[in-house]
Write an enzyme that holds these catalytic residues in place. Structure first.
Site, PDB file in Angstrom:
ATOM      1  N   ARG A   1       0.857  -1.202   0.000  1.00 46.63           N
ATOM      2  CA  ARG A   1       0.000   0.000   0.000  1.00 46.63           C
ATOM      3  C   ARG A   1       0.883   1.239   0.000  1.00 46.63           C
ATOM      4  NH1 ARG A   1      -5.403   0.485   3.597  1.00 46.63           N
ATOM      5  NH2 ARG A   1      -5.816  -1.194   2.152  1.00 46.63           N
TER       6      ARG A   1
ATOM      7  N   LYS B   1       1.973  -7.687   4.848  1.00 43.50           N
ATOM      8  CA  LYS B   1       1.542  -6.458   4.193  1.00 43.50           C
ATOM      9  C   LYS B   1       2.679  -5.459   4.265  1.00 43.50           C
ATOM     10  CE  LYS B   1      -2.375  -4.960   2.324  1.00 43.50           C
ATOM     11  NZ  LYS B   1      -3.390  -5.760   1.632  1.00 43.50           N
TER      12      LYS B   1
ATOM     13  N   VAL C   1     -14.459  -4.782 -10.068  1.00 39.86           N
ATOM     14  CA  VAL C   1     -15.145  -5.974  -9.578  1.00 39.86           C
ATOM     15  C   VAL C   1     -16.657  -5.883  -9.835  1.00 39.86           C
ATOM     16  CG1 VAL C   1     -15.644  -7.408  -7.559  1.00 39.86           C
ATOM     17  CG2 VAL C   1     -13.406  -6.317  -7.772  1.00 39.86           C
ATOM     18  N   GLY C   2     -17.237  -4.720  -9.508  1.00 41.89           N
ATOM     19  CA  GLY C   2     -18.698  -4.571  -9.624  1.00 41.89           C
ATOM     20  C   GLY C   2     -19.212  -4.831 -11.041  1.00 41.89           C
TER      21      GLY C   2
ATOM     22  N   ALA D   1     -17.399  -1.245  -3.373  1.00 39.64           N
ATOM     23  CA  ALA D   1     -16.809   0.081  -3.573  1.00 39.64           C
ATOM     24  C   ALA D   1     -15.843   0.406  -2.435  1.00 39.64           C
ATOM     25  CB  ALA D   1     -17.895   1.137  -3.679  1.00 39.64           C
TER      26      ALA D   1
ATOM     27  N   ASN E   1     -13.323  -4.477   0.888  1.00 39.37           N
ATOM     28  CA  ASN E   1     -12.531  -4.855   2.056  1.00 39.37           C
ATOM     29  C   ASN E   1     -13.044  -4.109   3.283  1.00 39.37           C
ATOM     30  OD1 ASN E   1     -10.406  -6.716   1.333  1.00 39.37           O
ATOM     31  ND2 ASN E   1      -9.620  -5.097   0.004  1.00 39.37           N
TER      32      ASN E   1
HETATM   33  P1  NAD Z   1     -12.554   0.199  -8.482  1.00 38.43           P
HETATM   34  O1  NAD Z   1     -11.791   1.376  -8.043  1.00 38.43           O
HETATM   35  O2  NAD Z   1     -12.278  -0.391  -9.827  1.00 38.43           O
HETATM   36  O3  NAD Z   1     -14.115   0.503  -8.426  1.00 38.43           O
HETATM   37  C1  NAD Z   1     -14.745   1.096  -7.332  1.00 38.43           C
HETATM   38  C2  NAD Z   1     -15.982   1.811  -7.844  1.00 38.43           C
HETATM   39  O4  NAD Z   1     -16.711   2.251  -6.712  1.00 38.43           O
HETATM   40  C3  NAD Z   1     -15.678   3.027  -8.703  1.00 38.43           C
HETATM   41  O5  NAD Z   1     -16.488   3.003  -9.857  1.00 38.43           O
HETATM   42  C4  NAD Z   1     -16.040   4.213  -7.789  1.00 38.43           C
HETATM   43  O6  NAD Z   1     -16.520   5.350  -8.506  1.00 38.43           O
HETATM   44  C5  NAD Z   1     -17.128   3.602  -6.936  1.00 38.43           C
HETATM   45  N1  NAD Z   1     -17.329   4.225  -5.634  1.00 38.43           N
HETATM   46  C6  NAD Z   1     -16.416   4.762  -4.797  1.00 38.43           C
HETATM   47  N2  NAD Z   1     -17.006   5.197  -3.674  1.00 38.43           N
HETATM   48  C7  NAD Z   1     -18.319   4.908  -3.790  1.00 38.43           C
HETATM   49  C8  NAD Z   1     -19.444   5.092  -2.958  1.00 38.43           C
HETATM   50  N3  NAD Z   1     -19.332   5.661  -1.754  1.00 38.43           N
HETATM   51  N4  NAD Z   1     -20.647   4.684  -3.409  1.00 38.43           N
HETATM   52  C9  NAD Z   1     -20.782   4.095  -4.614  1.00 38.43           C
HETATM   53  N5  NAD Z   1     -19.747   3.896  -5.447  1.00 38.43           N
HETATM   54  C10 NAD Z   1     -18.532   4.291  -5.035  1.00 38.43           C
HETATM   55  O7  NAD Z   1     -12.322  -0.908  -7.327  1.00 38.43           O
HETATM   56  P2  NAD Z   1     -12.464  -2.492  -7.454  1.00 38.43           P
HETATM   57  O8  NAD Z   1     -11.166  -3.077  -7.876  1.00 38.43           O
HETATM   58  O9  NAD Z   1     -13.716  -2.808  -8.208  1.00 38.43           O
HETATM   59  O10 NAD Z   1     -12.651  -2.895  -5.932  1.00 38.43           O
HETATM   60  C11 NAD Z   1     -13.870  -2.649  -5.258  1.00 38.43           C
HETATM   61  C12 NAD Z   1     -13.741  -3.058  -3.786  1.00 38.43           C
HETATM   62  O11 NAD Z   1     -13.377  -4.431  -3.691  1.00 38.43           O
HETATM   63  C13 NAD Z   1     -12.663  -2.299  -3.005  1.00 38.43           C
HETATM   64  O12 NAD Z   1     -13.091  -2.160  -1.663  1.00 38.43           O
HETATM   65  C14 NAD Z   1     -11.480  -3.229  -3.047  1.00 38.43           C
HETATM   66  O13 NAD Z   1     -10.614  -3.038  -1.948  1.00 38.43           O
HETATM   67  C15 NAD Z   1     -12.181  -4.571  -2.946  1.00 38.43           C
HETATM   68  N6  NAD Z   1     -11.401  -5.678  -3.496  1.00 38.43           N
HETATM   69  C16 NAD Z   1     -10.992  -5.639  -4.788  1.00 38.43           C
HETATM   70  C17 NAD Z   1     -10.275  -6.711  -5.292  1.00 38.43           C
HETATM   71  C18 NAD Z   1      -9.807  -6.702  -6.715  1.00 38.43           C
HETATM   72  O14 NAD Z   1      -9.322  -7.760  -7.163  1.00 38.43           O
HETATM   73  N7  NAD Z   1      -9.945  -5.625  -7.469  1.00 38.43           N
HETATM   74  C19 NAD Z   1      -9.979  -7.821  -4.484  1.00 38.43           C
HETATM   75  C20 NAD Z   1     -10.434  -7.840  -3.164  1.00 38.43           C
HETATM   76  C21 NAD Z   1     -11.151  -6.756  -2.674  1.00 38.43           C
END
Ligand code: NAD
Length: 350
Positions: free
Chosen positions: A45, A81, A187-188, A241, A264
């Protein structure tokens, strides 16, 4: 704020490496929380902190979470970490030079710590680190890595949602079920697509409304304003998110039967898990359901897996959640407590 001494005296981890980078003024902390099941794995990080002690505390806390996550995922890794605490997030040559010096530090640990990306670091940074050490996951495909962990994370969440539906409704059928996906990001987006393909009605919310609308249109769903997610009636709320969405203030507002998403640190405070249990809302513990990305990079880059082994391992996230739900029911504890108990058990017998 606790001092370095107090943090080190009270931490339950194994080794904290403290390094000050004189060239940039950055503080670097590498925390090896546990090597009980294998080398300590966990991302790097990069962040601005008020004090170095705050950065050390973050690295300690996050490394403990990695121990539990990797143990429950059944991977031969311990938890670690690293935090690079900078005055401001660097770019260009300055960033590259800092990462190379950091990579030398990782190399000096001889493989007892293996890194990947985390907040403010990504594939390109892992490629730079990979120039100096082999102990790095998550490089770009061109540099020999396995690519973005977001799609396998989404697939793991998809299996987790099905397992959760099965536990609550007796069937994992998504047809006719409604899911609110918070966050139309890495992810979403693939998660919403998989859910819609399986027949679910998908609602999408994002702080960027355009992003929510685009994804909703693509999956035949509807966009929801970002500040309405908690109040939207649905079967499943999938936070994908930000962390801290489940608190004593927000849980009473939820209008869902299941919380299952990738974000997370979803629990803002431990009491939120008990509140969810009290309200009869099934919570899929975050570090169990979001392990797909970690499983993919370790499996593909270290364990020699192919696609089918990865698919099997991602589906197992659903099986692990079923086990956790059954344990929570049998022992009358929250699902979060049941996940922690499973991690403890694996660390004891591993
Ligand atoms: P990303 O940055 O690609 O997408 C996050 C999305 O959430 C963005 O479109 C952003 O505009 C939106 N967002 C931010 N704040 C918001 C809010 N308050 N309300 C609604 N939307 C909001 O991130 P990601 O890679 O899709 O990861 C999403 C979550 O999953 C994070 O918490 C990340 O730590 C966790 N995560 C991701 C992975 C991975 O492989 N990418 C693995 C484990 C955990």
């Amino acid at each position: 704020m606790l001092t370095f001494e107090q943090l080190l005296e009270t931490w339950d981890g194994e080794t904290a490496v403290v390094h000050r980078d004189p060239e940039s003024g950055a503080w670097i902390f590498v925390c090896l929380h546990s090597t009980r099941l294998g080398p300590a794995g966990g991302g790097t990080r990069m962040k601005v902190y008020d004090t170095p002690a705050e950065a050390l505390q973050d690295a300690m806390r996050l490394s403990g979470a990695m121990t539990r996550k990797l143990a429950v995922a059944g991977l031969p890794f311990g938890g670690g970490k690293a935090v690079i605490a900078v005055a401001e997030i660097p770019s260009g040559e300055e960033r590259r030079a800092l990462l190379l010096r950091y990579a030398d530090l990782v190399a000096s640990l001889g493989g007892s710590y293996r890194t990947s990306s985390d907040m403010n670091t990504g594939e390109a940074d892992m490629d730079v680190i990979g120039e100096r050490t082999e102990f790095v996951f998550g490089r770009s495909v061109e540099a020999g890595g396995s690519g973005s962990p977001a799609p396998p994370t989404a697939t793991g969440v998809y299996h987790g949602i099905r397992a959760s539906l099965s536990h609550v409704y007796g069937s994992d059928d998504l047809d006719g079920r409604s899911v609110v996906v918070q966050g139309a990001g890495g992810v979403g987006s693939p998660l919403a697509e998989q859910l819609a393909s399986a027949g679910a009605t998908v609602f999408v919310a994002d702080i960027d409304p355009g992003r929510a609308e685009t994804l909703a249109a693509r999956v035949g769903g509807a966009a929801v304003p970002a500040d309405r997610v908690l109040d939207t009636a649905c079967d499943v709320f999938a936070p994908c998110a930000v962390g801290g969405v489940l608190s004593v203030a927000t849980v009473p507002r939820l209008r869902c039967r299941i919380v299952a998403g990738s974000a997370n640190n979803q629990l803002a405070e431990p009491e939120a898990a008990d509140l969810l249990q009290g309200r009869g809302i099934l919570y899929a513990p975050d570090y169990v359901i979001n392990a797909g990305g970690a499983i993919a990079i370790v499996g593909l880059e270290q364990l020699g897996w192919g696609r089918s082994e990865l698919d099997t391992a991602l589906a197992q996230i659903g099986d692990t959640l079923r086990q956790i739900y059954e344990r929570a029911d049998a022992e009358g504890i929250s699902t979060a407590a049941a996940a922690d108990a499973l991690a403890e058990q694996r660390l004891k017998v591993g």
